[in-house]
Design a protein around this motif. Sequence first.
Motif, short mmCIF file in Angstrom:
data_model
loop_
_atom_site.label_atom_id
_atom_site.label_comp_id
_atom_site.label_asym_id
_atom_site.label_seq_id
_atom_site.Cartn_x
_atom_site.Cartn_y
_atom_site.Cartn_z
N LEU A 125 0.83 -1.21 0.00
CA LEU A 125 0.00 0.00 0.00
C LEU A 125 0.87 1.26 0.00
O LEU A 125 0.55 2.24 -0.69
CB LEU A 125 -0.95 0.00 1.20
CG LEU A 125 -2.02 -1.09 1.18
CD1 LEU A 125 -2.79 -1.09 2.50
CD2 LEU A 125 -2.96 -0.92 0.01
N ARG A 126 1.95 1.24 0.74
CA ARG A 126 2.87 2.38 0.78
C ARG A 126 3.47 2.62 -0.61
O ARG A 126 3.57 3.75 -1.07
CB ARG A 126 3.97 2.12 1.81
CG ARG A 126 4.79 3.34 2.10
CD ARG A 126 5.84 3.14 3.18
NE ARG A 126 5.54 2.10 4.14
CZ ARG A 126 6.44 1.27 4.63
NH1 ARG A 126 7.69 1.34 4.27
NH2 ARG A 126 6.10 0.34 5.50
N TYR A 127 3.85 1.54 -1.28
CA TYR A 127 4.41 1.67 -2.63
C TYR A 127 3.36 2.19 -3.62
O TYR A 127 3.66 3.00 -4.49
CB TYR A 127 4.96 0.33 -3.13
CG TYR A 127 6.13 -0.21 -2.34
CD1 TYR A 127 6.91 0.60 -1.50
CD2 TYR A 127 6.46 -1.55 -2.43
CE1 TYR A 127 7.98 0.08 -0.80
CE2 TYR A 127 7.54 -2.07 -1.73
CZ TYR A 127 8.28 -1.25 -0.92
OH TYR A 127 9.34 -1.76 -0.22
N GLU A 128 2.15 1.70 -3.46
CA GLU A 128 1.07 2.16 -4.35
C GLU A 128 0.80 3.65 -4.18
O GLU A 128 0.52 4.35 -5.15
CB GLU A 128 -0.19 1.33 -4.12
CG GLU A 128 -0.07 -0.08 -4.65
CD GLU A 128 -1.24 -0.97 -4.29
OE1 GLU A 128 -2.07 -0.59 -3.43
OE2 GLU A 128 -1.31 -2.09 -4.85
N GLU A 129 0.91 4.14 -2.97
CA GLU A 129 0.75 5.58 -2.73
C GLU A 129 1.84 6.38 -3.44
O GLU A 129 1.58 7.50 -3.91
CB GLU A 129 0.78 5.88 -1.23
CG GLU A 129 -0.46 5.41 -0.49
CD GLU A 129 -0.35 5.59 1.01
OE1 GLU A 129 0.65 6.17 1.50
OE2 GLU A 129 -1.28 5.14 1.70
N ARG A 138 8.44 6.10 -10.81
CA ARG A 138 9.32 5.07 -11.37
C ARG A 138 9.89 4.18 -10.28
O ARG A 138 9.93 2.96 -10.42
CB ARG A 138 10.46 5.73 -12.17
CG ARG A 138 11.42 4.75 -12.78
CD ARG A 138 10.75 3.93 -13.89
NE ARG A 138 11.68 2.90 -14.36
CZ ARG A 138 11.36 1.65 -14.55
NH1 ARG A 138 10.14 1.24 -14.36
NH2 ARG A 138 12.25 0.79 -14.95
N LYS A 139 10.32 4.78 -9.18
CA LYS A 139 10.83 4.00 -8.06
C LYS A 139 9.73 3.08 -7.51
O LYS A 139 9.99 1.91 -7.21
CB LYS A 139 11.36 4.91 -6.95
CG LYS A 139 11.93 4.16 -5.77
CD LYS A 139 12.50 5.09 -4.73
CE LYS A 139 13.09 4.30 -3.58
NZ LYS A 139 13.66 5.15 -2.55
N LEU A 143 9.75 -0.95 -6.98
CA LEU A 143 9.49 -1.53 -5.67
C LEU A 143 8.31 -2.51 -5.72
O LEU A 143 8.35 -3.58 -5.11
CB LEU A 143 9.22 -0.43 -4.64
CG LEU A 143 10.43 0.43 -4.28
CD1 LEU A 143 10.00 1.64 -3.44
CD2 LEU A 143 11.49 -0.38 -3.56
N LEU A 144 7.28 -2.15 -6.47
CA LEU A 144 6.12 -3.05 -6.61
C LEU A 144 6.48 -4.32 -7.37
O LEU A 144 6.01 -5.41 -7.02
CB LEU A 144 4.96 -2.32 -7.29
CG LEU A 144 4.21 -1.34 -6.39
CD1 LEU A 144 3.33 -0.41 -7.21
CD2 LEU A 144 3.39 -2.09 -5.35
N ALA A 149 7.58 -10.12 -6.86
CA ALA A 149 8.53 -11.21 -7.12
C ALA A 149 8.85 -12.01 -5.87
O ALA A 149 9.12 -13.21 -5.96
CB ALA A 149 9.81 -10.65 -7.73
N VAL A 150 8.85 -11.39 -4.71
CA VAL A 150 9.24 -12.10 -3.48
C VAL A 150 8.06 -12.73 -2.75
O VAL A 150 8.28 -13.44 -1.77
CB VAL A 150 10.04 -11.19 -2.51
CG1 VAL A 150 11.29 -10.64 -3.19
CG2 VAL A 150 9.19 -10.08 -1.93
N GLN A 151 6.86 -12.52 -3.22
CA GLN A 151 5.69 -13.03 -2.50
C GLN A 151 5.63 -14.55 -2.42
O GLN A 151 4.97 -15.09 -1.55
CB GLN A 151 4.40 -12.47 -3.11
CG GLN A 151 4.19 -10.98 -2.82
CD GLN A 151 4.34 -10.64 -1.35
OE1 GLN A 151 5.37 -10.18 -0.89
NE2 GLN A 151 3.30 -10.85 -0.58
#
Length: 168
Positions: A125-129, A138-139, A143-144, A149-151
């Motif tokens: 959620l933080r990344y989506e914001e 872009r960052k 990050l998303l 990938a790690v899920q």
Amino acid sequence: MRAMILYDSATGNTEYLAKALGKAMPGVPCCRIGTLSIAETEALGAADRVYLGFWTDKGACSQRLREVLPGLAGKKVFLFGTAGFGAAEDYFAQIIERVRAELPQDCTVTGWYMCAGRMSEVIRLRYEEMLENPATKRKAQLLLANFDAVQAHPNADDAIALLEKAGV
């Protein structure tokens, strides 16, 4: 040789690996930091070899793990852990070196294993914001992509790789 598996886990990733290691080493105590009984604390003191698991917190181990490191003086230590970012050996090696630097000088690190670990949805959620801001878009996309990938980690393949690296 007396051994013990000792770990700290924030989201269950490192716990998964520790339990896989414990299952492969019947009779070896597998204990989470912060929940050690008196008998487990005594077992840690008597252990010659410690399999020490951690989650990555700001590029190293958690403060809670850091607090038990002085008690590992003179022991052989195998380090293992999980990290939400990156999956490259050189990144993992940097984390291991930071943790190794915090161990007592007379510890012998016998090896290590690191793998990716899933992160909580709060982080997503933080990344989506961040997508809303053109300066961080872009960052946020990078990050998303890493988040997604790690899920799937850690998984059975990661557990097998840990056992191989640990020589179990």
